[in-house]
Motif scaffolding. Structure first.
Motif, PDB file in Angstrom:
ATOM      1  N   GLY A 112       0.828  -1.206   0.000  1.00 34.50           N
ATOM      2  CA  GLY A 112       0.000   0.000   0.000  1.00 34.50           C
ATOM      3  C   GLY A 112       0.860   1.252   0.000  1.00 34.50           C
ATOM      4  O   GLY A 112       0.547   2.243  -0.668  1.00 34.50           O
ATOM      5  N   GLY A 113       1.968   1.195   0.739  1.00 34.19           N
ATOM      6  CA  GLY A 113       2.908   2.316   0.782  1.00 34.19           C
ATOM      7  C   GLY A 113       3.559   2.551  -0.566  1.00 34.19           C
ATOM      8  O   GLY A 113       3.675   3.696  -1.024  1.00 34.19           O
ATOM      9  N   ILE A 114       3.953   1.461  -1.225  1.00 36.84           N
ATOM     10  CA  ILE A 114       4.554   1.574  -2.560  1.00 36.84           C
ATOM     11  C   ILE A 114       3.548   2.205  -3.524  1.00 36.84           C
ATOM     12  O   ILE A 114       3.901   3.054  -4.345  1.00 36.84           O
ATOM     13  CB  ILE A 114       5.028   0.192  -3.061  1.00 36.84           C
ATOM     14  CG1 ILE A 114       6.227  -0.283  -2.227  1.00 36.84           C
ATOM     15  CG2 ILE A 114       5.395   0.237  -4.547  1.00 36.84           C
ATOM     16  CD1 ILE A 114       6.650  -1.711  -2.478  1.00 36.84           C
ATOM     17  N   ARG A 115       2.265   1.812  -3.387  1.00 37.55           N
ATOM     18  CA  ARG A 115       1.209   2.372  -4.217  1.00 37.55           C
ATOM     19  C   ARG A 115       1.118   3.894  -4.001  1.00 37.55           C
ATOM     20  O   ARG A 115       0.933   4.659  -4.942  1.00 37.55           O
ATOM     21  CB  ARG A 115      -0.120   1.708  -3.842  1.00 37.55           C
ATOM     22  CG  ARG A 115      -1.167   1.687  -4.930  1.00 37.55           C
ATOM     23  CD  ARG A 115      -2.184   0.601  -4.657  1.00 37.55           C
ATOM     24  NE  ARG A 115      -2.764   0.682  -3.335  1.00 37.55           N
ATOM     25  CZ  ARG A 115      -4.005   1.117  -3.085  1.00 37.55           C
ATOM     26  NH1 ARG A 115      -4.773   1.516  -4.069  1.00 37.55           N
ATOM     27  NH2 ARG A 115      -4.461   1.136  -1.854  1.00 37.55           N
ATOM     28  N   HIS A 116       1.277   4.308  -2.732  1.00 34.62           N
ATOM     29  CA  HIS A 116       1.269   5.743  -2.438  1.00 34.62           C
ATOM     30  C   HIS A 116       2.440   6.452  -3.105  1.00 34.62           C
ATOM     31  O   HIS A 116       2.288   7.585  -3.590  1.00 34.62           O
ATOM     32  CB  HIS A 116       1.316   5.969  -0.921  1.00 34.62           C
ATOM     33  CG  HIS A 116      -0.045   5.997  -0.295  1.00 34.62           C
ATOM     34  ND1 HIS A 116      -0.819   7.130  -0.269  1.00 34.62           N
ATOM     35  CD2 HIS A 116      -0.773   5.025   0.298  1.00 34.62           C
ATOM     36  CE1 HIS A 116      -1.964   6.859   0.335  1.00 34.62           C
ATOM     37  NE2 HIS A 116      -1.967   5.591   0.682  1.00 34.62           N
TER      38      HIS A 116
END
Lengths: 136, 129
Positions: A92-96
């Motif tokens: 999810g962080g990478i997506r951000h």
């Protein structure tokens, strides 16, 4: 009703913007909520890391207590949940970061990335546990 | 903070022209930098834990006492604690209002500080004893 009383005692309540219950559920919405929930879970889960490190730094008996808990059914369930929360939040962080770079906000890609986060998080969790049991 | 109810001023006019706290950019920057660090250090952490699962007490001690795992674990703890302190702060600000918000924010800071210190202390103790 309470509204007449409120009108007398003070200004009427400000209008509120609609929240979750009014919208159709989408995958981006679910992954956004899960990102926060897994973040919260990891926050609490760090207690487990602290216990592990403190037990390892103390003595074999203290470490034995930790090992017994983490090896139990409840312990394995908590650790599995922690692993999933970690990978889900990580992806999810990478997506951000992708969004921050200005990509992945358009129609088909944002849903694909959300599904990728959901499936990727579960896949990485299962792979990690498979390796964990294989090396034992 | 919710402020006094019943006044003629709206919540907006109470805060208008006070300016920002001047800390938003630094906080956003910090959660991004620690986020990037946590991706890399988190993956290393999983790899390290997979290395430890089949070890006994002495094996775990010996592995964690090596400089590279110890330093990377310390980095993960520091980066992770800072990241989760900011993350929980934004959750508190979203869902908690009034005086409980201040107490929740204080509790968050104290919890993260104590947890971080405990993890750092234990990691250093494994390395040096």
């Amino acid at each position: 009703m309470a509204s007449t009383e409120a009108a007398r005692s003070g200004p009427r309540p400000r209008p509120l913007s609609p929240h979750l219950q009014i919208y159709k559920i989408t995958i981006t919405m679910v992954m956004s909520i899960l990102h926060r929930i897994t973040g919260f879970g990891l926050y609490v889960g760090v207690l487990l890391l602290a216990w592990f490190l403190i037990a390892a730094s103390t003595d074999a008996a203290a470490f034995g207590w930790f090992s017994a808990f983490i090896g139990s059914f409840i312990g394995q369930l908590v650790l599995f949940g922690f692993t999933w929360a970690l990978f889900n939040h990580l992806l999810g962080g990478i997506r951000h970061f992708v969004w921050d770079a200005g990509y992945g906000l358009e129609d088909p890609i944002r849903d694909q990335m959300a599904w990728g986060t959901a499936i990727g998080g579960i896949a990485l969790t299962l792979i990690t546990w498979a390796i964990g049991y294989a090396v034992r | 903070m919710s402020g006094k109810s019943g006044g003629l001023r709206t919540p907006l006019t109470r805060v208008r022209f006070l300016g920002s706290s001047q800390k938003g950019t630094a906080e956003a920057w910090t959660i991004h930098v620690t986020g990037i660090a946590n991706v890399l250090l988190g993956l290393y952490f999983v790899w390290l834990m997979l290395d430890l699962v089949h070890m006994d007490y002495n094996g775990v001690r010996a592995t964690l006492a090596h400089p590279v795992p110890a330093i990377l674990l310390l980095a993960f703890i520091l980066s992770g604690i800072v990241h989760m302190e900011i993350g929980m702060r934004s959750i508190v600000i979203d869902y908690v209002d009034g005086p409980p918000r201040a107490w929740a924010l204080i509790a968050n800071t104290c919890f993260c500080a104590l947890l971080g210190l405990a993890c750092v202390y234990a990691t250093l103790r494994i390395s040096f004893t």
